[in-house]
Motif scaffolding. Sequence first.
Motif, PDB file in Angstrom:
ATOM      1  N   ASP B  34      47.774  25.654  45.022  1.00 54.72           N
ATOM      2  CA  ASP B  34      48.682  26.138  46.064  1.00 54.72           C
ATOM      3  C   ASP B  34      48.116  27.414  46.682  1.00 54.72           C
ATOM      4  O   ASP B  34      47.120  27.961  46.203  1.00 54.72           O
ATOM      5  N   GLY B  35      48.765  27.868  47.752  1.00 55.52           N
ATOM      6  CA  GLY B  35      48.240  28.997  48.510  1.00 55.52           C
ATOM      7  C   GLY B  35      48.183  30.280  47.709  1.00 55.52           C
ATOM      8  O   GLY B  35      47.194  31.023  47.765  1.00 55.52           O
ATOM      9  N   GLU B  36      49.237  30.525  46.975  1.00 57.25           N
ATOM     10  CA  GLU B  36      49.297  31.729  46.146  1.00 57.25           C
ATOM     11  C   GLU B  36      48.088  31.802  45.213  1.00 57.25           C
ATOM     12  O   GLU B  36      47.361  32.798  45.165  1.00 57.25           O
ATOM     13  N   ALA B  37      47.883  30.683  44.501  1.00 60.60           N
ATOM     14  CA  ALA B  37      46.766  30.617  43.549  1.00 60.60           C
ATOM     15  C   ALA B  37      45.423  30.716  44.281  1.00 60.60           C
ATOM     16  O   ALA B  37      44.459  31.280  43.745  1.00 60.60           O
ATOM     17  N   ALA B  38      45.388  30.190  45.521  1.00 57.86           N
ATOM     18  CA  ALA B  38      44.145  30.225  46.299  1.00 57.86           C
ATOM     19  C   ALA B  38      43.732  31.666  46.599  1.00 57.86           C
ATOM     20  O   ALA B  38      42.566  32.034  46.436  1.00 57.86           O
ATOM     21  N   VAL B  39      44.710  32.462  47.028  1.00 56.78           N
ATOM     22  CA  VAL B  39      44.409  33.860  47.342  1.00 56.78           C
ATOM     23  C   VAL B  39      43.954  34.589  46.077  1.00 56.78           C
ATOM     24  O   VAL B  39      42.967  35.338  46.095  1.00 56.78           O
ATOM     25  N   ALA B  40      44.653  34.345  44.975  1.00 56.41           N
ATOM     26  CA  ALA B  40      44.284  34.979  43.712  1.00 56.41           C
ATOM     27  C   ALA B  40      42.879  34.567  43.292  1.00 56.41           C
ATOM     28  O   ALA B  40      42.057  35.402  42.897  1.00 56.41           O
ATOM     29  N   LEU B  41      42.613  33.287  43.454  1.00 52.24           N
ATOM     30  CA  LEU B  41      41.295  32.754  43.095  1.00 52.24           C
ATOM     31  C   LEU B  41      40.191  33.392  43.930  1.00 52.24           C
ATOM     32  O   LEU B  41      39.154  33.822  43.400  1.00 52.24           O
ATOM     33  N   ALA B  42      40.427  33.465  45.241  1.00 49.67           N
ATOM     34  CA  ALA B  42      39.425  34.032  46.133  1.00 49.67           C
ATOM     35  C   ALA B  42      39.183  35.506  45.806  1.00 49.67           C
ATOM     36  O   ALA B  42      38.056  35.989  45.837  1.00 49.67           O
ATOM     37  N   THR B  43      40.280  36.203  45.496  1.00 50.81           N
ATOM     38  CA  THR B  43      40.169  37.626  45.178  1.00 50.81           C
ATOM     39  C   THR B  43      39.382  37.843  43.884  1.00 50.81           C
ATOM     40  O   THR B  43      38.555  38.749  43.786  1.00 50.81           O
ATOM     41  N   ARG B  44      39.645  36.991  42.915  1.00 55.35           N
ATOM     42  CA  ARG B  44      39.028  37.153  41.605  1.00 55.35           C
ATOM     43  C   ARG B  44      37.563  36.712  41.594  1.00 55.35           C
ATOM     44  O   ARG B  44      36.685  37.429  41.136  1.00 55.35           O
ATOM     45  N   GLU B  45      37.330  35.541  42.180  1.00 59.45           N
ATOM     46  CA  GLU B  45      35.997  34.958  42.050  1.00 59.45           C
ATOM     47  C   GLU B  45      35.060  35.295  43.211  1.00 59.45           C
ATOM     48  O   GLU B  45      33.846  35.172  43.098  1.00 59.45           O
ATOM     49  N   ARG B  46      35.681  35.681  44.352  1.00 61.22           N
ATOM     50  CA  ARG B  46      34.885  35.961  45.543  1.00 61.22           C
ATOM     51  C   ARG B  46      33.815  34.905  45.791  1.00 61.22           C
ATOM     52  O   ARG B  46      32.615  35.221  45.864  1.00 61.22           O
ATOM     53  N   PRO B  47      34.215  33.657  45.959  1.00 55.88           N
ATOM     54  CA  PRO B  47      33.234  32.590  46.164  1.00 55.88           C
ATOM     55  C   PRO B  47      32.603  32.698  47.554  1.00 55.88           C
ATOM     56  O   PRO B  47      33.128  33.379  48.439  1.00 55.88           O
ATOM     57  N   ASP B  48      31.482  32.022  47.733  1.00 48.96           N
ATOM     58  CA  ASP B  48      30.831  32.012  49.043  1.00 48.96           C
ATOM     59  C   ASP B  48      31.586  31.129  50.019  1.00 48.96           C
ATOM     60  O   ASP B  48      31.759  31.451  51.184  1.00 48.96           O
ATOM     61  N   VAL B  49      32.033  30.000  49.495  1.00 55.62           N
ATOM     62  CA  VAL B  49      32.765  29.051  50.328  1.00 55.62           C
ATOM     63  C   VAL B  49      34.030  28.606  49.606  1.00 55.62           C
ATOM     64  O   VAL B  49      34.025  28.424  48.388  1.00 55.62           O
ATOM     65  N   LEU B  50      35.101  28.454  50.372  1.00 54.71           N
ATOM     66  CA  LEU B  50      36.336  27.966  49.784  1.00 54.71           C
ATOM     67  C   LEU B  50      36.842  26.790  50.613  1.00 54.71           C
ATOM     68  O   LEU B  50      37.079  26.932  51.815  1.00 54.71           O
TER      69      LEU B  50
END
Lengths: 215, 215
Positions: B34-50
């Motif tokens: 879900d979106g909430e988890a997506a933002v948390a994931l992006a913040t934590r992992e800082r992936p190149d592509v999502l």
Amino acid sequence: MRIAIVDDDPLVRMGLKAILGSEGGWDVVGEAGDGEAAVALATRERPDVLLMDIRMPGIDGLEATRRIVSAGLPTAVLVLTTFELDEYVFDAMRAGAAGFVLKRVPPTELIEAVRVVAAGESLLFPASTRTVIERFAAREPGITLPELTEREQEVLRALARGRSNGEIAAELFLAVETVKSHVASILTKLGVRDRTQAVIAAYESGFVAPGEPTD
Amino acid sequence: MRIAIVDDDPLVRMGLKAILGSEGGWDVVGEAGDGEAAVALATRERPDVLLMDIRMPGIDGLEATRRIVSAGLPTAVLVLTTFELDEYVFDAMRAGAAGFVLKRVPPTELIEAVRVVAAGESLLFPASTRTVIERFAAREPGITLPELTEREQEVLRALARGRSNGEIAAELFLAVETVKSHVASILTKLGVRDRTQAVIAAYESGFVAPGEPTD
DNA sequence: TGACGGATCCCCCGTACGGGGGAGGGCGGA
DNA sequence: TCCGCCCTCCCCCGTACGGGGGATCCGTCA
């Protein structure tokens, strides 16, 4: 599929012909070296796809594209250029080109691009897509509309469709006085003088956009 | 290269993982539903592509994209959706997505799309590019303005900047009566009722565009 | 409970706006 | 040459519009 090639450099034309000719079922039906000849060629042969260079003597590729598109010819113009200038991209889009790719892309991508535009779709090479998206996105926050209530937004949308107070009243099943008071609060919130300025603010803020359901 | 996958359907996530995992040098560093988890994931992992789905419970993919982009994360968001709705495309572009592709594209194209956005470029799938170009060009979808004289065009431009007759008179060094007669002839030529509708016609026809010199 | 904002409706009033008609000068095409 | 178009300006007139006061009902929230 019938293809035409327009470029002022004979060598480039030969190269393109070699690349496209390697595909089965494709037929290069004509070539031209300037914009004038390009329009004539498109008119005479009515190819499915026309590869168009921009920098050419006389009428340039953009103007030729404009003429071909506005003539209603069934030809998808794929603009093909050496230079990665953003303005070229925007001008080509405005001229009605179906696609925009750089000459230096690998042959496979060029063939794919021809296939895409022939199918009635469009494509830009990635760097152009990026600038287009940026400009599109950048256009968004031109101005931000102050908070409007649900009702006020409905009324503003009606204003942006050119409705008079009386018509809005009829559409929303309200008294004209109610509409007037909504309009008045919209005007004060937006800090504008009249309904015309309110509509302008609606367009400039992206609250409504050209090409959207006008009715 | 580090990749994150966001989709509310576990099966889709598995499928994407299978496709992307087949590429060497790529690493799926996280998933979210879900979106909430997506933002948390992006913040934590800082992936190149999502890879971001749009339709999700709670915060949807567009809002999540907005938050990730505005947070200044070094992540390119590639919006991946089932539906070919134009509005999704525009919203995604506005939200700051780097790309927009349909889930049903072949794996090779999906991989290519990831490669493109990872390189800092952007891409849209062809049908979207077409609508974007059309809207950008604002030629086809809009209306065509009847022939206006030079003076009338000047007056219409002034109208589109929200000017009153008196202000236009002052700007163009004219009598108010002259402005009124120009406005009147504009209204009849455009077949509209009042200045507000004239301004709308100006926007819809592309005679003026949002984001252009408002003053 | 009372305060607050939203939505609805009402009256008065001044004016910018739009419709209709006309008139003169300039400039280019028939 | 004269006709037609464009630009300019003028008058009258009706009305939709916008500003200024209100008022009542309703929900939310403190």
